[in-house]
Design a protein around this motif. Structure first.
Motif, PDB file in Angstrom:
ATOM      1  N   ARG A   1       0.831  -1.209   0.000  1.00 32.67           N
ATOM      2  CA  ARG A   1       0.000   0.000   0.000  1.00 32.67           C
ATOM      3  C   ARG A   1       0.861   1.253   0.000  1.00 32.67           C
ATOM      4  N   ALA A   2       1.967   1.216   0.734  1.00 34.22           N
ATOM      5  CA  ALA A   2       2.866   2.374   0.751  1.00 34.22           C
ATOM      6  C   ALA A   2       3.473   2.601  -0.630  1.00 34.22           C
ATOM      7  N   TRP A   3       3.915   1.518  -1.278  1.00 36.54           N
ATOM      8  CA  TRP A   3       4.453   1.649  -2.635  1.00 36.54           C
ATOM      9  C   TRP A   3       3.377   2.140  -3.598  1.00 36.54           C
ATOM     10  N   ASN A   4       2.152   1.670  -3.420  1.00 31.21           N
ATOM     11  CA  ASN A   4       1.060   2.105  -4.290  1.00 31.21           C
ATOM     12  C   ASN A   4       0.832   3.609  -4.167  1.00 31.21           C
ATOM     13  N   ALA A   5       0.878   4.127  -2.939  1.00 32.93           N
ATOM     14  CA  ALA A   5       0.703   5.570  -2.735  1.00 32.93           C
ATOM     15  C   ALA A   5       1.839   6.349  -3.400  1.00 32.93           C
ATOM     16  N   PHE A   6       3.057   5.828  -3.316  1.00 36.39           N
ATOM     17  CA  PHE A   6       4.201   6.496  -3.936  1.00 36.39           C
ATOM     18  C   PHE A   6       4.090   6.470  -5.461  1.00 36.39           C
ATOM     19  N   ILE A   7       3.659   5.337  -6.003  1.00 37.75           N
ATOM     20  CA  ILE A   7       3.476   5.222  -7.454  1.00 37.75           C
ATOM     21  C   ILE A   7       2.454   6.245  -7.941  1.00 37.75           C
TER      22      ILE A   7
ATOM     23  N   PRO B   1       5.686  13.540   3.086  1.00 34.14           N
ATOM     24  CA  PRO B   1       6.204  12.272   2.568  1.00 34.14           C
ATOM     25  C   PRO B   1       5.517  11.067   3.209  1.00 34.14           C
ATOM     26  N   ILE B   2       5.680   9.936   2.556  1.00 39.55           N
ATOM     27  CA  ILE B   2       5.233   8.660   3.120  1.00 39.55           C
ATOM     28  C   ILE B   2       6.331   8.202   4.068  1.00 39.55           C
ATOM     29  N   ASN B   3       6.053   8.177   5.350  1.00 38.65           N
ATOM     30  CA  ASN B   3       7.076   7.838   6.327  1.00 38.65           C
ATOM     31  C   ASN B   3       6.530   6.822   7.328  1.00 38.65           C
ATOM     32  N   SER B   4       7.225   6.660   8.449  1.00 32.63           N
ATOM     33  CA  SER B   4       6.798   5.683   9.450  1.00 32.63           C
ATOM     34  C   SER B   4       5.418   6.000   9.993  1.00 32.63           C
ATOM     35  N   GLY B   5       5.105   7.304  10.122  1.00 36.82           N
ATOM     36  CA  GLY B   5       3.785   7.668  10.598  1.00 36.82           C
ATOM     37  C   GLY B   5       2.697   7.231   9.640  1.00 36.82           C
ATOM     38  N   THR B   6       2.951   7.424   8.331  1.00 33.23           N
ATOM     39  CA  THR B   6       1.979   6.996   7.330  1.00 33.23           C
ATOM     40  C   THR B   6       1.793   5.486   7.369  1.00 33.23           C
ATOM     41  N   LEU B   7       2.904   4.761   7.426  1.00 33.70           N
ATOM     42  CA  LEU B   7       2.834   3.300   7.456  1.00 33.70           C
ATOM     43  C   LEU B   7       2.137   2.806   8.711  1.00 33.70           C
ATOM     44  N   ASN B   8       2.395   3.474   9.838  1.00 35.47           N
ATOM     45  CA  ASN B   8       1.792   3.052  11.092  1.00 35.47           C
ATOM     46  C   ASN B   8       0.282   3.245  11.076  1.00 35.47           C
ATOM     47  N   GLY B   9      -0.211   4.182  10.254  1.00 33.58           N
ATOM     48  CA  GLY B   9      -1.646   4.409  10.169  1.00 33.58           C
ATOM     49  C   GLY B   9      -2.356   3.451   9.247  1.00 33.58           C
ATOM     50  N   MET B  10      -1.588   2.644   8.506  1.00 28.44           N
ATOM     51  CA  MET B  10      -2.209   1.692   7.579  1.00 28.44           C
ATOM     52  C   MET B  10      -2.571   0.392   8.300  1.00 28.44           C
ATOM     53  N   GLN B  11      -3.619  -0.243   7.847  1.00 28.81           N
ATOM     54  CA  GLN B  11      -4.054  -1.492   8.444  1.00 28.81           C
ATOM     55  C   GLN B  11      -3.102  -2.626   8.071  1.00 28.81           C
ATOM     56  N   GLU B  12      -3.053  -3.604   8.937  1.00 31.65           N
ATOM     57  CA  GLU B  12      -2.145  -4.730   8.726  1.00 31.65           C
ATOM     58  C   GLU B  12      -2.895  -6.040   8.898  1.00 31.65           C
ATOM     59  N   TRP B  13      -2.343  -7.106   8.354  1.00 30.08           N
ATOM     60  CA  TRP B  13      -2.927  -8.425   8.526  1.00 30.08           C
ATOM     61  C   TRP B  13      -2.465  -9.049   9.835  1.00 30.08           C
ATOM     62  N   THR B  14      -3.275  -9.956  10.364  1.00 31.85           N
ATOM     63  CA  THR B  14      -2.831 -10.771  11.491  1.00 31.85           C
ATOM     64  C   THR B  14      -2.350 -12.107  10.957  1.00 31.85           C
ATOM     65  N   GLY B  15      -1.551 -12.778  11.730  1.00 30.93           N
ATOM     66  CA  GLY B  15      -1.162 -14.140  11.390  1.00 30.93           C
ATOM     67  C   GLY B  15       0.111 -14.251  10.594  1.00 30.93           C
ATOM     68  N   GLY B  16       0.913 -13.221  10.525  1.00 34.81           N
ATOM     69  CA  GLY B  16       2.166 -13.354   9.783  1.00 34.81           C
ATOM     70  C   GLY B  16       3.009 -12.099   9.870  1.00 34.81           C
ATOM     71  N   GLU B  17       4.254 -12.218   9.498  1.00 31.77           N
ATOM     72  CA  GLU B  17       5.170 -11.083   9.468  1.00 31.77           C
ATOM     73  C   GLU B  17       5.525 -10.771   8.022  1.00 31.77           C
ATOM     74  N   PRO B  18       5.785  -9.501   7.701  1.00 30.77           N
ATOM     75  CA  PRO B  18       6.146  -9.164   6.321  1.00 30.77           C
ATOM     76  C   PRO B  18       7.413  -9.881   5.878  1.00 30.77           C
ATOM     77  N   GLU B  19       7.431 -10.316   4.632  1.00 29.65           N
ATOM     78  CA  GLU B  19       8.654 -10.883   4.083  1.00 29.65           C
ATOM     79  C   GLU B  19       9.670  -9.779   3.850  1.00 29.65           C
ATOM     80  N   GLU B  20      10.874 -10.151   3.487  1.00 34.79           N
ATOM     81  CA  GLU B  20      11.950  -9.179   3.391  1.00 34.79           C
ATOM     82  C   GLU B  20      11.620  -8.049   2.431  1.00 34.79           C
TER      83      GLU B  20
END
Length: 390
Positions: A177-183, A265-284
């Motif tokens: 989602r962050a990359w999509n906003a930047f695109i 800019p899209i920063n940690s605050g922006t990312l922290n406001g985005m929803q996330e999935w449960t049940g896993g960690e982001p891949e690299e």
């Protein structure tokens, strides 16, 4: 009765006629009638605002991913752009359509190689595939949707056909989602970031897969040509890149000409406001989650990140805010800053004109007629609050 609000005049919306040495905007170099007409048409079109992509070390592998692609300079917060220069570039390029434009009497090259130089993109490594050479048949759209989105997300099709249209951006993990906003702000300009179109999904897939090399120079060049060919629904794109291209060939402009500031800019605050999935960690590299088969667990739900783990709200802007709330707050702050900057700019220009008429020699404390604008942030020094008047 309250007085009527004074009308704000956009100095870039008129073709200046006065001499630039007298404190007014420099005259655009429009070489024929067609260019003058195009410049006048562009005065009615807004210039799209770009934004930086500045994740921190708390945002997984995003910072190393940007560095590995050689996109650090491109992802930096874009500078303020000179509106008249951007419009002059497009007005002259519209008539020529040969990869060159003329701005303030200087020839500006906007071929892919020139764009790559000013945005700082590195050359392609031999082992990487060139994403720009791929065709639509090379991408499995169902695989892209299944990998980037939570379980159960499907494409929307054009009515009565099998033609793919889009899927909801909110269904993707927050890296995507962050990359999509930047695109949407910098590469494929769009105001519809809530829907991921086929073209944007394919580009997103190329960015998130480390085996691909995405030639941004070629992509932006094609985007400029698309606008020049008469995409009437488009606002003026790539203003920051155009400004860099003009500066690279020596185009100069007075400090008091009207600028347009970028959005937050899209920063940690922006990312922290985005929803996330449960049940896993982001891949690299942000593709799905570290679950069996590299796919999200069936029935995975959306959840907010834990704010106690994400750090205090002081350390991360917008902690605990919904994405929409944070975006609205950022837009309001941008508008306030732009209003204050424009007021300071116009006040300075008025003072310059007044003192010139009095033939007074004034030493500007922060910035002057020939200095860069906006001025750099200057920390207060001891005695700044003292009243020097007797």
């Amino acid at each position: 009765m309250a007085p009527k609000r004074a009308r704000t005049i956009d100095r870039s919306s008129t073709v200046p006629t006065a001499d630039s040495s007298r404190g007014t905007a420099a005259r655009p170099r429009l070489t024929d009638r067609a260019m003058e007409e195009e410049y006048t048409r562009l005065l009615g079109k807004p210039i799209l605002k770009e934004r930086g992509f500045l994740p921190s070390g708390r945002d997984g592998e995003l910072p190393p991913m940007i560095a590995e692609k050689g996109w650090i300079a491109f992802c930096e917060s874009p500078e303020a752009v000179l509106m008249s220069v951007v419009r002059e570039f497009y007005a002259n390029a519209k008539v020529e359509k040969n990869g060159f434009s003329v701005v303030r009497g200087l020839t500006v090259d906007y071929h892919p190689a020139a764009i790559r130089r000013v945005i700082g993109q590195r050359d392609r490594k031999p082992k990487k595939e060139n994403w720009n050479e791929k065709t639509a048949e090379d991408f499995d759209l169902d695989l892209i949707c299944a990998t980037l989105c939570r379980s159960g997300t499907v494409w929307t099709f054009k009515t009565g056909t099998n033609e793919y249209r889009h899927f909801p951006a909110i269904a993707m993990n927050r890296y995507a989602r962050a990359w999509n906003a930047f695109i949407c702000a910098n590469i494929l300009p769009s105001s519809h970031a809530h829907e991921v179109t086929v073209e944007r999904a394919q580009l997103l897939w190329g960015i998130l897969n480390e085996e691909y090399y995405v030639d941004l120079g070629e992509f932006i060049y094609q985007g400029i040509l698309k606008f020049l060919r008469g995409a009437k629904h488009m606002n003026i794109p790539y203003a920051s890149t155009v400004t860099k291209l003009c500066r690279a060939v020596g185009v100069n402009w007075p400090a008091h000409e009207q600028l347009q500031l970028p959005v937050a800019p899209i920063n940690s605050g922006t990312l922290n406001g985005m929803q996330e999935w449960t049940g896993g960690e982001p891949e690299e590299h942000g593709l799905g989650y570290c679950l069996p088969g590299g796919r999200p667990a069936r029935g995975a739900t959306m959840a907010r990140p834990r704010h106690d783990e994400a750090g205090s709200s002081r350390a991360q802007e917008g902690a605990g805010m919904a994405d929409t709330q944070y975006r609205r707050l950022s837009q309001r702050m941008d508008a306030m800053y732009e209003t204050q900057s424009r007021f300071a700019q116009e006040l300075t220009l008025a003072l310059v004109t007044a003192f010139r008429g009095l033939e007074a020699d004034i030493q500007w404390p922060f910035f002057g007629e020939d200095s860069a604008y906006p001025p750099p942030d200057t920390p207060p020094t001891e005695g700044d609050d003292d009243d020097d008047s007797e």
